[in-house]
Design an enzyme around this catalytic site. Structure first.
Site, PDB file in Angstrom:
ATOM      1  NE  ARG A  84       4.188  -8.036  11.431  1.00 54.44           N
ATOM      2  CZ  ARG A  84       3.360  -7.010  11.265  1.00 54.44           C
ATOM      3  NH1 ARG A  84       2.057  -7.173  11.475  1.00 54.44           N
ATOM      4  NH2 ARG A  84       3.810  -5.844  10.902  1.00 54.44           N
TER       5      ARG A  84
ATOM      6  CE  LYS B 197       3.316   0.565   4.968  1.00 51.42           C
ATOM      7  NZ  LYS B 197       2.843   0.531   3.557  1.00 51.42           N
TER       8      LYS B 197
ATOM      9  CD  GLU C 225      -2.824   1.195   2.408  1.00 55.44           C
ATOM     10  OE1 GLU C 225      -3.672   2.111   2.477  1.00 55.44           O
ATOM     11  OE2 GLU C 225      -2.711   0.304   3.264  1.00 55.44           O
TER      12      GLU C 225
END
Length: 547
Positions: free
Chosen positions: A273, A283, A46
């Site tokens: 992750r 983020k 994104e």
């Protein structure tokens, strides 16, 4: 061949290297001819911030798996939320992927490329009685979803007539309604044990300019709705996601099944992750640090962003090696930041030149060395690689050494310089301290006086004479003056996000940056270019900043 050997072969590549569990799945899919034996992955960031080290793990898997099996990997921007997305982030993502050593060739896509097709699919779901417009706000919808152990409550708008749903959704698209006033939901199962299957929202109203489509759209698909369908449109075979998307997979499959025709299906596979001690990997939290000016932008060398690590002197190879070391599993874990630091030191050790730099200088004067004499000492650039050769470094009567390499009253195990002590100046002579000069007010040492033994130079009759200490140095009249920044870990707690009752910013390390002025470097460094990397002898690895 026995069963044991068969199992070993099934878990190795053609080159004999071990395959992670995802690569084993891909290999088996190829063997059985699933999706015609194709391998086509995608990396779908994104564009709402800069990529961090966690994204590097995904990049290495997405692009690396495609490379290993002769397939393809797309770059697809998940640009479904114009509120947070900027072209700056798109550009930085492309730069980071290329820097890591991967290429999407001509396959760069955007979720927005498929907005028309996604909208048509939403219309089709409405016509099939599988989606409806809900007039409730987000809080009411959340309350009605129930809990994992208690079924949800159906929306009062769930049985809205088909034509009314079509009319309202088209008017939502045309911008007739306010943001938050209506959403489009998939009609699945409000009693499902999976909360994501309880009539999830698939479209919402957002009246913002999109960096790709401008003002064309007033409704935007949710990620869960767009992701699987974009995979299908692009012919993706293996959609690799982190573990938090595992519970989303039933919705992914449900939506793809409603869209797909024929046998082809993309397959979502989840992996753990990347989590690191002494940092944050959100983020949103990183953006908070940037916007609060607690760091010097997304590429601050203290940030775990790829651009920050690049500016700090990390190499693409070191990051890829680190990712390879920690591997891919189904178990969440937190990795020690020291392992990442080891990876970059291990890589730079064999690649960069050793040079002389004095960060906290004090002058050293060799009283029996001729005033006007300058020698060129030959110094090996890197003992790990003979091919890197050597260089000439000027040596003169007046030098700089590190202030903490001298003690006026040294303890027994202090093997550096002190009164009446001897040390070797690396690549040059053995010297002995004979006197010193202090500031009359502060008492700080201003100058150190020594004598040298001319026979101890390399090739001299006493070249092999042993002393316990070896110091680096810089010739005072030839020194190149520079500012040096010392970076430490951004946080002083290994888990700044996991401390109850605290904001993660409470654990910012006040000493994460030290700026040293008037450092003395050997003259060859005056020609160094931005992003050139060096090992400062006895101090560590340094990189010329981009400024």
């Amino acid at each position: 061949m026995d069963d044991k050997n068969k199992r070993i072969n099934n878990n190795t590549s053609e080159a004999g290297t071990s395959l992670n569990f995802i690569e084993q799945i891909i290999r088996e899919d190829i063997r059985v001819g699933k999706n015609d034996g194709r391998v086509h992955t995608r990396f779908p960031p994104e564009p709402n911030g800069y990529l961090h080290i966690g994204h590097a793990k995904a990049i290495c898997l997405d692009f690396g798996s495609a490379e290993k099996f002769g397939g393809k990997c797309n770059l697809r921007f998940d640009d479904t939320n114009p509120i947070k997305e900027e072209t700056e982030y798109v550009d930085s993502i492309k730069e980071d992927i290329h820097w890591l050593g991967f290429d999407w060739e001509d396959r760069v896509f955007h979720a927005s490329d498929y907005f028309d097709r996604l909208y048509d699919f939403a219309i089709d779901l409405i016509k099939r009685g599988l989606a409806y417009v809900d007039d409730q706000g987000s809080e009411e919808i959340a309350k009605q979803k129930g809990t994992p152990t208690r079924p949800g409550q159906e929306s009062p708008f769930r049985m809205r007539p088909l034509e009314e749903n079509l009319d309202l959704f088209r008017r939502m698209k045309d911008g007739e309604f306010d943001e938050g006033s209506r959403v489009l939901r998939a009609k699945i199962d409000m009693a499902s044990p999976n909360m994501h299957m309880r009539d999830p929202v698939i479209y919402r109203i957002i009246k913002r300019v999109h960096h790709q489509t401008g003002n064309k759209w007033m409704v935007y698909p949710m990620y869960d709705f767009a992701h699987g369908q974009c995979d299908y449109f692009e012919g993706i075979t293996h959609s690799l996601c982190t573990l938090e998307f595992e519970v989303h997979r039933p919705l992914y499959d449900w939506l793809v099944d409603k869209l797909a025709t024929g046998d082809y299906r993309p397959r979502q596979i989840e992996f753990n992750r990347l989590n690191l001690t002494y940092t944050v990997m959100s983020k949103r939290k990183l953006q908070e640090l940037v916007e609060s000016k607690l760091v010097d932008g997304w590429d601050d060398p203290r940030m775990p962003t790829i651009s920050g690590l690049r500016r700090r002197g990390y190499t693409p190879e070191s990051i890829r090696n680190f990712v390879k070391t920690i591997g891919y599993t189904k178990v969440e874990a937190i990795n020690d930041f020291a392992l990442l630091e080891h990876a970059v030191r291990d890589d730079l050790n064999i690649k960069v030149s050793r040079v002389f730099a004095v960060l906290d200088p004090v002058k050293l004067i060799i009283t029996n060395y001729p005033d006007d004499k300058v020698e060129e000492m030959e110094i090996i650039n890197n003992p790990e690689d003979e091919a890197m050769g050597s260089r000439k470094v000027p040596f003169s009567r007046e030098l700089y050494i590190e202030r903490d390499d001298f003690m006026e009253e040294p303890p027994n195990k202090f093997f550096r310089l002190g009164p009446d002590r001897e040390v070797r100046l690396k690549g040059a002579y053995i010297i002995k301290c004979t006197a010193l000069k202090k500031d009359k007010v502060s008492g700080e040492i201003r100058e150190i006086y020594c004598t040298y033994d001319p026979d101890t130079k390399s090739g001299g009759p006493a070249a092999n004479r042993k002393v316990k200490g070896t110091l680096h140095w810089v010739s005072a009249p030839h020194a190149f003056e520079a500012e040096v920044r010392l970076y430490d870990r951004l946080f002083n707690h290994e888990d700044p996000m996991g401390q109850k009752g605290h904001d993660f910013k409470d654990f910012l390390n006040p000493d994460s940056l030290q700026v040293l002025k008037n450092c003395k470097l050997e003259p060859s460094l005056s020609e160094a270019k931005p992003m050139d990397k060096f090992q400062f002898q006895r101090l560590g690895y340094f990189c010329v900043d981009k400024d």
